[in-house]
Design a protein around this motif. Structure first.
Motif, PDB file in Angstrom:
ATOM      1  N   ASN A  36       0.638  -1.405   0.023  1.00 14.83           N
ATOM      2  CA  ASN A  36       0.015  -0.138   0.004  1.00 14.83           C
ATOM      3  C   ASN A  36       0.849   1.353  -0.083  1.00 14.83           C
ATOM      4  O   ASN A  36       0.201   2.324  -0.349  1.00 14.83           O
ATOM      5  CB  ASN A  36      -0.819  -0.039   1.230  1.00 14.83           C
ATOM      6  N   TRP A  89      -6.925   6.863   3.108  1.00 18.67           N
ATOM      7  CA  TRP A  89      -7.113   5.533   3.216  1.00 18.67           C
ATOM      8  C   TRP A  89      -8.287   5.359   3.864  1.00 18.67           C
ATOM      9  O   TRP A  89      -9.115   4.016   3.688  1.00 18.67           O
ATOM     10  CB  TRP A  89      -6.098   4.669   3.854  1.00 18.67           C
ATOM     11  N   SER A  90      -9.124   6.055   4.744  1.00 19.62           N
ATOM     12  CA  SER A  90     -10.479   5.775   5.429  1.00 19.62           C
ATOM     13  C   SER A  90     -11.607   5.998   4.069  1.00 19.62           C
ATOM     14  O   SER A  90     -12.557   5.602   4.610  1.00 19.62           O
ATOM     15  CB  SER A  90     -10.813   6.896   6.362  1.00 19.62           C
ATOM     16  N   HIS A  92     -10.631   5.816   0.572  1.00 27.05           N
ATOM     17  CA  HIS A  92     -10.392   4.919  -0.570  1.00 27.05           C
ATOM     18  C   HIS A  92     -10.135   3.583  -0.310  1.00 27.05           C
ATOM     19  O   HIS A  92     -10.486   2.601  -1.184  1.00 27.05           O
ATOM     20  CB  HIS A  92      -9.115   5.357  -1.251  1.00 27.05           C
ATOM     21  N   GLY A  93      -9.800   2.986   0.992  1.00 24.33           N
ATOM     22  CA  GLY A  93      -9.489   1.942   1.538  1.00 24.33           C
ATOM     23  C   GLY A  93      -8.234   1.265   0.875  1.00 24.33           C
ATOM     24  O   GLY A  93      -7.773   1.757  -0.228  1.00 24.33           O
ATOM     25  N   TRP A  94      -7.575   0.619   1.442  1.00 21.22           N
ATOM     26  CA  TRP A  94      -6.233  -0.069   1.002  1.00 21.22           C
ATOM     27  C   TRP A  94      -6.168  -1.180  -0.144  1.00 21.22           C
ATOM     28  O   TRP A  94      -7.304  -1.746  -0.293  1.00 21.22           O
ATOM     29  CB  TRP A  94      -5.586  -0.735   2.237  1.00 21.22           C
ATOM     30  N   SER A  99      -8.108  -5.987   4.179  1.00 24.22           N
ATOM     31  CA  SER A  99      -9.117  -5.053   4.696  1.00 24.22           C
ATOM     32  C   SER A  99      -9.370  -3.867   3.864  1.00 24.22           C
ATOM     33  O   SER A  99      -8.313  -3.199   3.415  1.00 24.22           O
ATOM     34  CB  SER A  99      -8.794  -4.744   6.086  1.00 24.22           C
ATOM     35  N   ARG A 100     -10.357  -3.390   3.720  1.00 24.27           N
ATOM     36  CA  ARG A 100     -10.641  -2.165   2.891  1.00 24.27           C
ATOM     37  C   ARG A 100     -10.300  -0.927   3.779  1.00 24.27           C
ATOM     38  O   ARG A 100      -9.154  -0.287   3.153  1.00 24.27           O
ATOM     39  CB  ARG A 100     -12.148  -1.797   2.347  1.00 24.27           C
ATOM     40  N   VAL A 101     -10.561  -0.784   4.680  1.00 22.45           N
ATOM     41  CA  VAL A 101     -10.274   0.505   5.599  1.00 22.45           C
ATOM     42  C   VAL A 101      -9.299  -0.204   6.771  1.00 22.45           C
ATOM     43  O   VAL A 101      -9.551  -1.054   7.143  1.00 22.45           O
ATOM     44  CB  VAL A 101     -11.380   1.291   6.292  1.00 22.45           C
ATOM     45  N   THR A 103      -7.418  -1.330   9.752  1.00 21.79           N
ATOM     46  CA  THR A 103      -7.745  -1.612  10.959  1.00 21.79           C
ATOM     47  C   THR A 103      -6.885  -0.984  12.166  1.00 21.79           C
ATOM     48  O   THR A 103      -5.794  -0.611  11.818  1.00 21.79           O
ATOM     49  CB  THR A 103      -7.870  -3.099  11.396  1.00 21.79           C
TER      50      THR A 103
END
Length: 118
Positions: A36, A89-90, A92-94, A99-101, A103
């Motif tokens: 990422n 990233w909150s 677009h998500g990784w 995990s998308r957002v 953790t």
């Protein structure tokens, strides 16, 4: 076995468990970084001129709250917005399928990896 030996054994065991957990966290963080962050911040987080700054050093030592805010919302340790190139990233998500957002555990692992860079 005397009480001092028992206490010493317990402390050594706790230190070994912490070191093993820390090593696992660094390994997971290195994978997350590679998936990422590395494209913009470079191998070893040394930065890529004109693309992304170095994360090794000062950024790695931000508090967990500061680090989370930077990664998720694009706000630096002084409350200033990061470059618009930096993904929020909150939102677009990784890229990672893990995990998308990110953790809290993933952010801690990522920061552990950055702190491990010397």
């Amino acid at each position: 076995m005397n009480k001092y030996a028992v206490v010493t054994a317990a402390l050594v065991g706790a230190a070994m468990a912490w070191a093993i957990g820390d090593a696992a966290s660094v390994t997971i963080g290195a994978r997350l970084y590679g998936e990422n962050c590395q494209t913009c911040h470079g191998v070893g987080a040394v930065g890529i001129s004109g693309v992304g700054p170095a994360l090794k050093g000062e950024v790695a030592n931000w508090s967990p709250v500061q680090f989370r805010r930077a990664v998720l919302r694009g706000v630096d340790d002084k409350g200033r917005p990061l470059s618009t190139v930096m993904p929020r990233w909150s939102i677009h998500g990784w890229k990672s399928a893990v995990s998308r957002v990110p953790t809290d555990a993933q952010l801690a692992d990522l920061q552990a990896y950055l702190k491990s860079l010397k």
